[in-house]
Motif scaffolding. Sequence first.
Motif, PDB file in Angstrom:
ATOM      1  N   PHE A  59       0.854  -1.181   0.000  1.00 54.74           N
ATOM      2  CA  PHE A  59       0.000   0.000   0.000  1.00 54.74           C
ATOM      3  C   PHE A  59       0.889   1.229   0.000  1.00 54.74           C
ATOM      4  CE2 PHE A  59      -3.835  -2.036   2.347  1.00 54.74           C
ATOM      5  CZ  PHE A  59      -4.011  -2.872   1.268  1.00 54.74           C
ATOM      6  N   ARG A  60       0.417   2.274  -0.594  1.00 59.57           N
ATOM      7  CA  ARG A  60       1.201   3.495  -0.609  1.00 59.57           C
ATOM      8  C   ARG A  60       0.420   4.596   0.087  1.00 59.57           C
ATOM      9  NH1 ARG A  60       4.509   0.685  -1.344  1.00 59.57           N
ATOM     10  NH2 ARG A  60       6.265   0.620  -2.803  1.00 59.57           N
ATOM     11  N   GLU A  61       1.156   5.436   0.767  1.00 59.86           N
ATOM     12  CA  GLU A  61       0.512   6.588   1.392  1.00 59.86           C
ATOM     13  C   GLU A  61       0.307   7.671   0.344  1.00 59.86           C
ATOM     14  OE1 GLU A  61      -1.266   7.458   3.818  1.00 59.86           O
ATOM     15  OE2 GLU A  61      -1.082   5.396   4.503  1.00 59.86           O
ATOM     16  N   ILE A  62      -0.720   7.501  -0.446  1.00 59.49           N
ATOM     17  CA  ILE A  62      -1.017   8.491  -1.465  1.00 59.49           C
ATOM     18  C   ILE A  62      -1.619   9.722  -0.799  1.00 59.49           C
ATOM     19  CG2 ILE A  62      -2.383   8.952  -3.530  1.00 59.49           C
ATOM     20  CD1 ILE A  62      -2.229   6.002  -4.187  1.00 59.49           C
ATOM     21  N   LYS A  63      -1.025  10.856  -1.072  1.00 65.59           N
ATOM     22  CA  LYS A  63      -1.525  12.085  -0.442  1.00 65.59           C
ATOM     23  C   LYS A  63      -2.037  13.074  -1.474  1.00 65.59           C
ATOM     24  CE  LYS A  63       1.260  11.542   3.651  1.00 65.59           C
ATOM     25  NZ  LYS A  63       2.676  11.505   4.017  1.00 65.59           N
ATOM     26  N   HIS A  64      -2.872  13.959  -0.991  1.00 61.90           N
ATOM     27  CA  HIS A  64      -3.524  14.920  -1.879  1.00 61.90           C
ATOM     28  C   HIS A  64      -2.525  15.744  -2.687  1.00 61.90           C
ATOM     29  CE1 HIS A  64      -5.259  18.990  -2.648  1.00 61.90           C
ATOM     30  NE2 HIS A  64      -6.157  18.236  -3.249  1.00 61.90           N
ATOM     31  N   GLN A  97     -10.480  13.568  -5.836  1.00 57.05           N
ATOM     32  CA  GLN A  97     -10.155  14.990  -5.659  1.00 57.05           C
ATOM     33  C   GLN A  97      -9.269  15.488  -6.787  1.00 57.05           C
ATOM     34  OE1 GLN A  97      -8.595  15.023  -1.496  1.00 57.05           O
ATOM     35  NE2 GLN A  97     -10.082  16.673  -1.226  1.00 57.05           N
ATOM     36  N   TRP A  98      -8.263  14.660  -7.124  1.00 58.51           N
ATOM     37  CA  TRP A  98      -7.386  15.040  -8.244  1.00 58.51           C
ATOM     38  C   TRP A  98      -8.223  15.319  -9.492  1.00 58.51           C
ATOM     39  CZ3 TRP A  98      -3.277  10.530  -7.761  1.00 58.51           C
ATOM     40  CH2 TRP A  98      -2.494  10.767  -6.632  1.00 58.51           C
ATOM     41  N   ILE A  99      -9.210  14.461  -9.699  1.00 55.10           N
ATOM     42  CA  ILE A  99     -10.056  14.633 -10.887  1.00 55.10           C
ATOM     43  C   ILE A  99     -10.855  15.927 -10.785  1.00 55.10           C
ATOM     44  CG2 ILE A  99     -12.060  13.694 -12.118  1.00 55.10           C
ATOM     45  CD1 ILE A  99     -10.976  10.876 -11.411  1.00 55.10           C
ATOM     46  N   GLU A 100     -11.436  16.149  -9.612  1.00 56.49           N
ATOM     47  CA  GLU A 100     -12.225  17.367  -9.409  1.00 56.49           C
ATOM     48  C   GLU A 100     -11.402  18.624  -9.623  1.00 56.49           C
ATOM     49  OE1 GLU A 100     -14.397  17.601  -5.697  1.00 56.49           O
ATOM     50  OE2 GLU A 100     -14.993  15.497  -5.916  1.00 56.49           O
ATOM     51  N   GLU A 101     -10.130  18.523  -9.246  1.00 55.34           N
ATOM     52  CA  GLU A 101      -9.253  19.695  -9.371  1.00 55.34           C
ATOM     53  C   GLU A 101      -8.611  19.790 -10.755  1.00 55.34           C
ATOM     54  OE1 GLU A 101      -6.556  19.105  -6.187  1.00 55.34           O
ATOM     55  OE2 GLU A 101      -8.102  19.288  -4.642  1.00 55.34           O
ATOM     56  N   GLY A 102      -9.005  18.885 -11.639  1.00 55.13           N
ATOM     57  CA  GLY A 102      -8.486  18.946 -13.003  1.00 55.13           C
ATOM     58  C   GLY A 102      -7.055  18.501 -13.121  1.00 55.13           C
ATOM     59  N   ARG A 103      -6.587  17.719 -12.142  1.00 54.18           N
ATOM     60  CA  ARG A 103      -5.201  17.248 -12.215  1.00 54.18           C
ATOM     61  C   ARG A 103      -5.137  15.878 -12.896  1.00 54.18           C
ATOM     62  NH1 ARG A 103      -3.598  17.586  -6.114  1.00 54.18           N
ATOM     63  NH2 ARG A 103      -1.568  16.883  -6.860  1.00 54.18           N
ATOM     64  N   MET A 104      -6.291  15.376 -13.307  1.00 48.65           N
ATOM     65  CA  MET A 104      -6.357  14.032 -13.900  1.00 48.65           C
ATOM     66  C   MET A 104      -7.689  13.957 -14.662  1.00 48.65           C
ATOM     67  SD  MET A 104      -5.940  10.614 -11.575  1.00 48.65           S
ATOM     68  CE  MET A 104      -7.164   9.340 -11.808  1.00 48.65           C
ATOM     69  N   PRO A 159     -11.392  15.987 -21.545  1.00 45.86           N
ATOM     70  CA  PRO A 159     -10.632  17.082 -20.939  1.00 45.86           C
ATOM     71  C   PRO A 159     -10.718  17.019 -19.420  1.00 45.86           C
ATOM     72  CG  PRO A 159     -12.701  17.884 -21.820  1.00 45.86           C
ATOM     73  CD  PRO A 159     -12.568  16.469 -22.278  1.00 45.86           C
ATOM     74  N   ARG A 160      -9.732  17.580 -18.774  1.00 45.59           N
ATOM     75  CA  ARG A 160      -9.762  17.637 -17.310  1.00 45.59           C
ATOM     76  C   ARG A 160     -10.854  18.574 -16.854  1.00 45.59           C
ATOM     77  NH1 ARG A 160      -3.357  17.785 -15.830  1.00 45.59           N
ATOM     78  NH2 ARG A 160      -2.795  15.936 -17.038  1.00 45.59           N
ATOM     79  N   MET A 161     -11.337  18.331 -15.657  1.00 43.78           N
ATOM     80  CA  MET A 161     -12.577  18.992 -15.230  1.00 43.78           C
ATOM     81  C   MET A 161     -12.479  20.506 -15.154  1.00 43.78           C
ATOM     82  SD  MET A 161     -14.684  16.641 -12.664  1.00 43.78           S
ATOM     83  CE  MET A 161     -15.601  15.242 -13.267  1.00 43.78           C
ATOM     84  N   THR A 162     -11.370  21.017 -14.626  1.00 42.53           N
ATOM     85  CA  THR A 162     -11.307  22.477 -14.488  1.00 42.53           C
ATOM     86  C   THR A 162     -11.351  23.152 -15.850  1.00 42.53           C
ATOM     87  OG1 THR A 162      -8.951  22.169 -14.219  1.00 42.53           O
ATOM     88  CG2 THR A 162     -10.213  22.726 -12.258  1.00 42.53           C
TER      89      THR A 162
END
Lengths: 229, 229
Positions: A82-87, A148-155, B218-221
């Motif tokens: 497991f990895r400690e994936i952080k925001h 969250q990454w997706i919501e923030e447009g980082r993915m 496309p990414r969300m933002t």
Amino acid sequence: MGTDNKKTAADTTGRIRLENKERIIKAAEKIFAKNGFRGATTADIAAAAELPKANIHYYFGTKEDLYRAVLDEIVALWVSSFREIKHDDDPASTLADYIRAKMELSKNRPHASRVFANELIRGAPRMKDYLEGALKEWVEEKAGIMDQWIEEGRMAPVNTRTLIFHIWAMTQTWADFEVQWTAILGTGDHLGDAEYEEATNAIISMVLRSCGLIPVPPRMTETEMKLTV
Amino acid sequence: MGTDNKKTAADTTGRIRLENKERIIKAAEKIFAKNGFRGATTADIAAAAELPKANIHYYFGTKEDLYRAVLDEIVALWVSSFREIKHDDDPASTLADYIRAKMELSKNRPHASRVFANELIRGAPRMKDYLEGALKEWVEEKAGIMDQWIEEGRMAPVNTRTLIFHIWAMTQTWADFEVQWTAILGTGDHLGDAEYEEATNAIISMVLRSCGLIPVPPRMTETEMKLTV
DNA sequence: GTCTATAGAGAGATAGAC
DNA sequence: GTCTATCTCTCTATAGAC
């Protein structure tokens, strides 16, 4: 002197005891991997451990207890992957690192992977607690961060739980079904470093491309046209 | 009349014989799926088939013969999932159709998938010929066609053999490790149509995106910016 | 702590009544 | 073709000598 002797004896005993238990667990992992719990015999395990059969029972009591000891080691191993994936982590390198760690595990501990696979195929009668507990929690938490990454447009948007499942499927298949890949690729009895490296890169490319984290390379004629024009 | 009687008797016998054999094979598939070859017992199979244990041996001789009959059915099923991929076919819809067919198989024949998985985990002692023969050939041929697609710029460059392996891994995991996915998703004892549909779409998206056959959304933002601007 | 020898349960397979 | 009763072998587990 009496105390000293007793101490020394106890230490030696402890060391031998631990060594033998570990030796038996390693042998059992191999045999359980090949035949599952019911198909494995204590005689086969004893032979693989190069110890008399009775010693297996001396150290572990029953076959069931030994199997649980093997499962415990494997669950600890899984948890360690497991990895400690952080925001704040970088999505691309985080996913790539996790895929690499899972592939290392498949390459270095194929028997462990197969015991785990056998247990799941059987319906996981001895691992439901783990699946519904620690494993589920880890997935919930990590999928939440990726959401969250997706919501923030980082993915790019994907179903993050399903993404995790598919990463497990693709990485573990190289250990569990090794014989199928060697048969088709014609690489003898075992997969080598080269095959693992290529597979690792293929999984990383596929995941990162589909999450919009690296560009999909241009199609060949486009490249060729650029070169020829 | 004597001929008529004999004929009728023979027909009835033949029909019953076939029905019983099929009934036993179905029961055996279930038991072998759960416990592997060595872990399964003829008593369990007889109980699942609701027939006396002796009938199993009457129809199939040995446990080994019965297991081979089960494997033969499964191999035929696997072969039927092969697709005649042709050079002129459309890459995107061809890959999507193949993934759908594999997922149908996982959904409708999970026991078959697990028997196959068990056999592979064991090192496929009774299936090496199939793996190194028909299966390898199919992969070579289909990967060859996909390589042409790549050369002609109809698909982004990927390792096509590895792509096939990963499609198998992702589709079969939903049958083989069902218990893990239900435990984590909390969907009771079995995966429903909804889960299979979502998983199917996820695999198709991942494969087609990474092969450059559909755009990565496309990414969300970016989308939100377009909406808000 | 180690190992041989064996008890007792359960496995695959079959004979023989129906 | 069906099924009960049973044979034989293998498995888990343990007792007891060393």
